[in-house]
Motif scaffolding. Sequence first.
Motif, PDB file in Angstrom:
ATOM      1  N   CYS A  48       0.846  -1.194   0.000  1.00 33.83           N
ATOM      2  CA  CYS A  48       0.000   0.000   0.000  1.00 33.83           C
ATOM      3  C   CYS A  48       0.886   1.250   0.000  1.00 33.83           C
ATOM      4  CB  CYS A  48      -0.887  -0.010   1.240  1.00 33.83           C
ATOM      5  SG  CYS A  48      -1.803   1.521   1.465  1.00 33.83           S
ATOM      6  N   CYS A  51       0.027   3.356   3.686  1.00 33.71           N
ATOM      7  CA  CYS A  51       0.422   2.891   5.022  1.00 33.71           C
ATOM      8  C   CYS A  51       1.629   1.958   4.988  1.00 33.71           C
ATOM      9  CB  CYS A  51      -0.747   2.222   5.730  1.00 33.71           C
ATOM     10  SG  CYS A  51      -1.206   0.623   5.028  1.00 33.71           S
ATOM     11  N   CYS A  62      -6.032  -1.781  -0.175  1.00 34.48           N
ATOM     12  CA  CYS A  62      -5.611  -1.939   1.218  1.00 34.48           C
ATOM     13  C   CYS A  62      -6.839  -1.978   2.129  1.00 34.48           C
ATOM     14  CB  CYS A  62      -4.697  -0.796   1.622  1.00 34.48           C
ATOM     15  SG  CYS A  62      -4.179  -0.887   3.346  1.00 34.48           S
ATOM     16  N   CYS A  65      -6.549   1.019   4.721  1.00 34.89           N
ATOM     17  CA  CYS A  65      -6.807   2.372   4.204  1.00 34.89           C
ATOM     18  C   CYS A  65      -8.099   2.408   3.387  1.00 34.89           C
ATOM     19  CB  CYS A  65      -5.637   2.854   3.370  1.00 34.89           C
ATOM     20  SG  CYS A  65      -4.079   2.868   4.281  1.00 34.89           S
TER      21      CYS A  65
HETATM   22 ZN   LIG Z   1      -2.878   1.114   3.494  1.00 32.07          ZN
END
Ligand SMILES: [Zn+2]
Length: 205
Positions: A48, A51, A62, A65
């Motif tokens: 990702c 993050c 993700c 997220c």
């Molecule tokens: Zn993420």
Amino acid sequence: MTAANKKDQEYLILDNTVDLPLRLDAGECEGRFLKALRDEKRIWANKCPKCGRQLVVPRPVCAHCYDVEMTEWVEQGDEGVLEHFSISYYPFVHPRTGKIKPVPWANGIIRLDGGAQIWHEVVPPDPAQLKIGDRYKAVWKEEGRTGFIWDILHFEKVASDAPAKALAKADKEPPQLKEPHSLPGMLKVTYHHAPVTLPAGFLLQ
Ligand SMILES: [Zn+2]
């Protein structure tokens, strides 16, 4: 209907099986991952960009997220450190073989040297030898790989003093899919069918 008629009544039960061989599309992300297992014995994660989380098996977005696409690919090597394990002692019919798997057997979560975690079987399944922090290495199926997570047979413990291998710099691009990658599936349903009175009477004649 009289009592005598009820007693003489016969029901016809037909056994039927619906058996449909099928294949399941692995999708873009998982397909690329599985293709690399099959063709190159390489493990890739995707990452990702927000993050930094890496996933094996790769997923399109993700989950932390929520709506961020996992666009970056990171090669993981095929060794890592054991972070968690469980040992099973109950008899278990293996879904891939239909045979009883010998007990005990163990599953573990391994932090690969590239940073992602992978879940897989770990050997030996000996509680005296399973230690968090020990190093494990993938044992690959050498022939007949099909692009399936079980192209890795299991992860095997390596000597405790074995140094971590430096991850070779990826010398090639992550795998690309030129055609869809699919997985074997199965839909098999056996059921009993009781025809209604008229067809049953016909079939009994
Ligand atoms: Zn993420």
